[in-house]
Design a protein around this motif. Structure first.
Motif, PDB file in Angstrom:
ATOM      1  N   TYR A  65       0.833  -1.199   0.000  1.00  0.00           N
ATOM      2  CA  TYR A  65       0.000   0.000   0.000  1.00  0.00           C
ATOM      3  C   TYR A  65       0.866   1.247   0.000  1.00  0.00           C
ATOM      4  N   ASP A  66       0.831   1.999  -1.088  1.00  0.00           N
ATOM      5  CA  ASP A  66       1.572   3.252  -1.208  1.00  0.00           C
ATOM      6  C   ASP A  66       0.594   4.418  -1.278  1.00  0.00           C
ATOM      7  N   VAL A  67       1.052   5.607  -0.879  1.00  0.00           N
ATOM      8  CA  VAL A  67       0.172   6.780  -0.874  1.00  0.00           C
ATOM      9  C   VAL A  67       0.813   7.941  -1.632  1.00  0.00           C
ATOM     10  N   TYR A  68      -0.048   8.844  -2.116  1.00  0.00           N
ATOM     11  CA  TYR A  68       0.386  10.061  -2.792  1.00  0.00           C
ATOM     12  C   TYR A  68      -0.471  11.211  -2.283  1.00  0.00           C
ATOM     13  N   ASP A  69      -0.063  12.452  -2.605  1.00  0.00           N
ATOM     14  CA  ASP A  69      -0.825  13.605  -2.123  1.00  0.00           C
ATOM     15  C   ASP A  69      -1.237  14.545  -3.236  1.00  0.00           C
ATOM     16  N   ALA A  70      -1.116  14.105  -4.501  1.00  0.00           N
ATOM     17  CA  ALA A  70      -1.524  14.954  -5.617  1.00  0.00           C
ATOM     18  C   ALA A  70      -1.891  14.081  -6.808  1.00  0.00           C
ATOM     19  N   ASN A  71      -2.973  14.454  -7.498  1.00  0.00           N
ATOM     20  CA  ASN A  71      -3.379  13.716  -8.690  1.00  0.00           C
ATOM     21  C   ASN A  71      -2.272  13.687  -9.738  1.00  0.00           C
ATOM     22  N   GLU A  72      -1.496  14.764  -9.818  1.00  0.00           N
ATOM     23  CA  GLU A  72      -0.436  14.833 -10.816  1.00  0.00           C
ATOM     24  C   GLU A  72       0.624  13.759 -10.587  1.00  0.00           C
ATOM     25  N   THR A  73       0.864  13.417  -9.313  1.00  0.00           N
ATOM     26  CA  THR A  73       1.840  12.368  -9.004  1.00  0.00           C
ATOM     27  C   THR A  73       1.373  11.025  -9.548  1.00  0.00           C
ATOM     28  N   LEU A  74       0.115  10.716  -9.308  1.00  0.00           N
ATOM     29  CA  LEU A  74      -0.452   9.480  -9.852  1.00  0.00           C
ATOM     30  C   LEU A  74      -0.417   9.498 -11.367  1.00  0.00           C
ATOM     31  N   GLU A  75      -0.839  10.599 -11.959  1.00  0.00           N
ATOM     32  CA  GLU A  75      -0.924  10.658 -13.418  1.00  0.00           C
ATOM     33  C   GLU A  75       0.443  10.480 -14.075  1.00  0.00           C
ATOM     34  N   SER A  76       1.469  11.050 -13.477  1.00  0.00           N
ATOM     35  CA  SER A  76       2.801  10.918 -14.070  1.00  0.00           C
ATOM     36  C   SER A  76       3.258   9.463 -14.067  1.00  0.00           C
ATOM     37  N   LYS A  77       2.931   8.719 -13.025  1.00  0.00           N
ATOM     38  CA  LYS A  77       3.299   7.301 -12.971  1.00  0.00           C
ATOM     39  C   LYS A  77       2.514   6.489 -13.994  1.00  0.00           C
ATOM     40  N   LEU A  78       1.231   6.799 -14.146  1.00  0.00           N
ATOM     41  CA  LEU A  78       0.396   6.066 -15.091  1.00  0.00           C
ATOM     42  C   LEU A  78       0.834   6.332 -16.528  1.00  0.00           C
ATOM     43  N   THR A  79       1.100   7.583 -16.856  1.00  0.00           N
ATOM     44  CA  THR A  79       1.464   7.917 -18.239  1.00  0.00           C
ATOM     45  C   THR A  79       2.851   7.417 -18.592  1.00  0.00           C
ATOM     46  N   ALA A  80       3.729   7.300 -17.599  1.00  0.00           N
ATOM     47  CA  ALA A  80       5.067   6.765 -17.863  1.00  0.00           C
ATOM     48  C   ALA A  80       5.014   5.278 -18.198  1.00  0.00           C
ATOM     49  N   GLY A  81       3.973   4.594 -17.727  1.00  0.00           N
ATOM     50  CA  GLY A  81       3.807   3.170 -18.007  1.00  0.00           C
ATOM     51  C   GLY A  81       4.522   2.300 -16.992  1.00  0.00           C
ATOM     52  N   ALA A  82       4.073   1.063 -16.898  1.00  0.00           N
ATOM     53  CA  ALA A  82       4.670   0.079 -15.991  1.00  0.00           C
ATOM     54  C   ALA A  82       4.747   0.609 -14.563  1.00  0.00           C
ATOM     55  N   SER A  83       3.644   1.166 -14.084  1.00  0.00           N
ATOM     56  CA  SER A  83       3.627   1.741 -12.738  1.00  0.00           C
ATOM     57  C   SER A  83       3.759   0.663 -11.672  1.00  0.00           C
ATOM     58  N   GLY A  84       3.319  -0.544 -11.981  1.00  0.00           N
ATOM     59  CA  GLY A  84       3.363  -1.633 -11.023  1.00  0.00           C
ATOM     60  C   GLY A  84       2.160  -1.693 -10.110  1.00  0.00           C
ATOM     61  N   TYR A  85       1.217  -0.759 -10.277  1.00  0.00           N
ATOM     62  CA  TYR A  85       0.049  -0.732  -9.404  1.00  0.00           C
ATOM     63  C   TYR A  85      -1.140  -1.459 -10.030  1.00  0.00           C
ATOM     64  N   ASP A  86      -1.979  -2.009  -9.140  1.00  0.00           N
ATOM     65  CA  ASP A  86      -3.151  -2.769  -9.574  1.00  0.00           C
ATOM     66  C   ASP A  86      -4.461  -2.034  -9.312  1.00  0.00           C
ATOM     67  N   VAL A  87      -4.470  -1.147  -8.326  1.00  0.00           N
ATOM     68  CA  VAL A  87      -5.660  -0.372  -7.993  1.00  0.00           C
ATOM     69  C   VAL A  87      -5.220   1.051  -7.668  1.00  0.00           C
ATOM     70  N   VAL A  88      -5.883   2.034  -8.266  1.00  0.00           N
ATOM     71  CA  VAL A  88      -5.554   3.437  -8.025  1.00  0.00           C
ATOM     72  C   VAL A  88      -6.835   4.224  -7.777  1.00  0.00           C
ATOM     73  N   PHE A  89      -6.697   5.439  -7.233  1.00  0.00           N
ATOM     74  CA  PHE A  89      -7.850   6.228  -6.787  1.00  0.00           C
ATOM     75  C   PHE A  89      -7.773   7.668  -7.303  1.00  0.00           C
ATOM     76  N   PRO A  90      -7.892   7.888  -8.599  1.00  0.00           N
ATOM     77  CA  PRO A  90      -7.815   9.252  -9.128  1.00  0.00           C
ATOM     78  C   PRO A  90      -9.096  10.039  -8.858  1.00  0.00           C
ATOM     79  N   SER A  91      -8.984  11.359  -8.914  1.00  0.00           N
ATOM     80  CA  SER A  91     -10.178  12.196  -8.928  1.00  0.00           C
ATOM     81  C   SER A  91     -10.798  12.128 -10.312  1.00  0.00           C
ATOM     82  N   ALA A  92     -12.123  12.118 -10.353  1.00  0.00           N
ATOM     83  CA  ALA A  92     -12.817  11.850 -11.613  1.00  0.00           C
ATOM     84  C   ALA A  92     -12.532  12.906 -12.674  1.00  0.00           C
TER      85      ALA A  92
END
Length: 381
Positions: A65-92
Motif C-alpha cells: 500500500y503506497d500513498v500520494y498527495d496529488a493527482n499529478e503524481t499518480l498521473e505521471s506514474k500512469l502515463t510513464a507506463g509500468a507503474s506496477g500498481y493494480d488499484v488506483v484512486f484518481p479524482s474523476a
C-alpha cells in the motif's frame, strides 16, 4: 456546496467516530493463477485503520500500500507506463476523465463485482458522461473544497461579527493580513486554487477564458505575503494543533483534523477548539474520487476482489466513519455514524448541492498555462 450560515455552522467539529467493525466475509475469489499480491496506490488517510488488515485476513492476499498527495503524481506514474500498481484512486474530473480517454485503465469485469448494486445511481449517471457505461471507473468517495476555520482565532483577529461563510475570509487582503499571524494555508492544487479564486470573483471556473489566469494571479498576488504554506497534506495537522487558523481544504480532511483536535483536547483535559468546515456562499468545487485498475495491472483478479470488498456497505461505512467523507455507496449511509451522516458539511442537503460545481477537463494548452501560472503564484514571482 455553499449555503447560508446557519447550516454551515452545523458542519462543525466531529466527534470521534467509532463504527461497527466490518464483517470479514471474503469477496469473490481472485483468479487462481495470480500470486496472492496486490499493489495499491491511494491518497493518504483514505481507508479505515483496519481496512487493509481485514481484507488480507479475508482473502490471504498481501497488500502493498503506497500513498500520494496529488493527482499529478499518480498521473505521471500512469502515463510513464509500468507503474506496477493494480488499484488506483484518481479524482474523476479532469484526471480520470482524460486517463480513460488515453486508454490507461482496464475495463471492469462487473461479474466479479457482486456489490456494484450498492452504488449511488446518481453518481454513476454523473460519471457516465466521462466514462460511458461506467466501464472503467468505480465511484468511491465524494466531497467538497471549502475553508477550515478556527472560529475563536478568526473572530479574535477580525472581530466577533466577521462573516465566516465566504471566500472573502481568504481572498480579501484586509482579512488575510489580519489572519497571517495565526496561520493561513492553501491547497497546492491548481484546479482547486483556481476554482476557488474564480468562484469568488463571480467567474465560471470551467470557462477557460483567455483572461482568467490574470484574474487568478491578481487574487493570489494580493494575499501571497500572508499565506504560510501551499500543501495538500500537512495542513491537516497544522489546523488540528492550532498552527493554522484558516485553511483551504477538503471537507473530510477538515473533519478529520477537527476530530483529532477534539481527541487531543479531551486527553489533555482542555476545552476543545471551535473548528468549522465552511462551504462558502459564493460557491465551491465538488469532486468525486474513483477507483480504477491500470491497464498494465499484473493482478487484475485481486484488484477486482479488493474493489468488491470496498463496495461492501459495512466496509464502506467503516471507511466513511474514519475518513469523514461521503461514500458513493448508497446502502452504506444507514450504517454511517450519525455525527457524519447528518453533518451538512459532509452530506450537503439537496438545496446546497445545486451550488456545487463539478470541474471539467480544459483544453491542454489552457491547462498547461494554468500549471505554469500556479507555479509562479506559489513562488511569489
Amino acid at each position: 456546496m455553499i449555503l447560508r450560515l446557519a447550516p454551515l455552522a452545523c458542519a462543525l467539529m466531529l466527534v470521534a467516530c467509532g463504527g461497527k467493525q466490518p464483517d470479514q466475509a471474503a469477496p469473490a475469489a481472485p483468479a487462481g493463477a495470480e500470486e496472492k499480491v496486490l499493489n495499491v496506490y491511494n491518497w493518504s488517510d483514505y481507508v479505515a485503520d483496519d481496512t487493509i488488515k481485514n481484507f488480507e485476513a479475508a482473502t490471504g492476499i498481501k497488500v502493498n500500500y503506497d500513498v500520494y498527495d496529488a493527482n499529478e503524481t499518480l498521473e505521471s506514474k500512469l502515463t510513464a507506463g509500468a507503474s506496477g500498481y493494480d488499484v488506483v484512486f484518481p479524482s474523476a474530473r479532469p484526471f480520470a476523465q482524460r486517463q480513460v480517454k488515453s486508454g490507461l485503465y482496464a475495463a471492469l469485469d462487473k461479474s466479479k463485482l457482486s456489490h456494484w448494486k450498492h452504488l449511488d445511481p446518481q453518481l454513476l449517471q454523473n460519471l457516465d458522461g466521462i466514462d460511458p457505461g461506467n466501464a472503467h471507473l468505480v465511484p468511491y468517495m465524494w466531497g467538497t473544497t471549502g475553508l477550515g476555520v478556527n472560529v475563536d482565532k478568526v473572530q479574535a483577529a477580525l472581530g466577533p461579527g466577521a462573516a465566516l461563510d465566504t471566500w472573502s475570509l481568504l481572498f480579501d487582503p484586509a482579512n488575510a493580513a489580519k489572519l497571517a499571524k495565526c496561520g493561513i494555508t492553501v491547497l497546492d492544487d491548481d484546479q482547486e486554487a483556481f476554482g476557488a479564486a474564480l468562484i469568488w470573483r463571480g467567474r465560471d471556473p470551467n470557462a477557460g477564458t483567455a483572461d482568467e489566469i490574470e484574474v487568478v494571479k491578481k487574487v493570489y498576488e494580493a494575499i501571497r505575503p500572508y499565506v504560510r504554506t501551499f500543501n495538500n497534506a500537512e495542513y491537516k495537522d497544522a489546523f488540528a494543533n492550532g498552527d493554522a487558523c484558516l485553511v483551504m481544504g477538503y471537507s473530510g480532511d477538515i473533519a478529520q483534523a477537527s476530530t483529532d483536535a477534539f481527541d487531543a483536547a479531551a486527553k489533555a483535559g482542555k476545552p476543545a477548539p471551535n473548528l468549522r468546515f465552511v462551504l462558502p456562499k459564493e460557491g465551491a468545487i465538488r469532486w468525486v474520487d474513483v477507483i480504477a485498475v491500470p491497464k498494465d495491472s499484473k493482478h487484475s483478479g485481486n484488484a477486482h476482489a479488493f474493489i468488491d470488498y470496498l463496495l461492501d456497505p459495512k466496509v464502506a461505512a467503516a471507511i466513511s466513519n474514519h475518513v469523514a467523507y461521503a461514500s458513493a455507496n448508497k446502502d452504506a449511509l444507514p450504517l454511517v455514524d450519525p455525527a457524519i451522516a447528518q453533518d451538512p458539511g459532509v452530506y450537503p442537503p439537496a438545496e446546497v448541492r445545486t451550488k456545487l460545481i463539478d470541474p471539467k477537463s480544459l483544453p491542454e494548452d489552457v491547462q498547461r498555462q494554468r500549471v505554469r501560472a500556479w507555479t509562479r503564484i506559489k513562488s511569489g514571482h
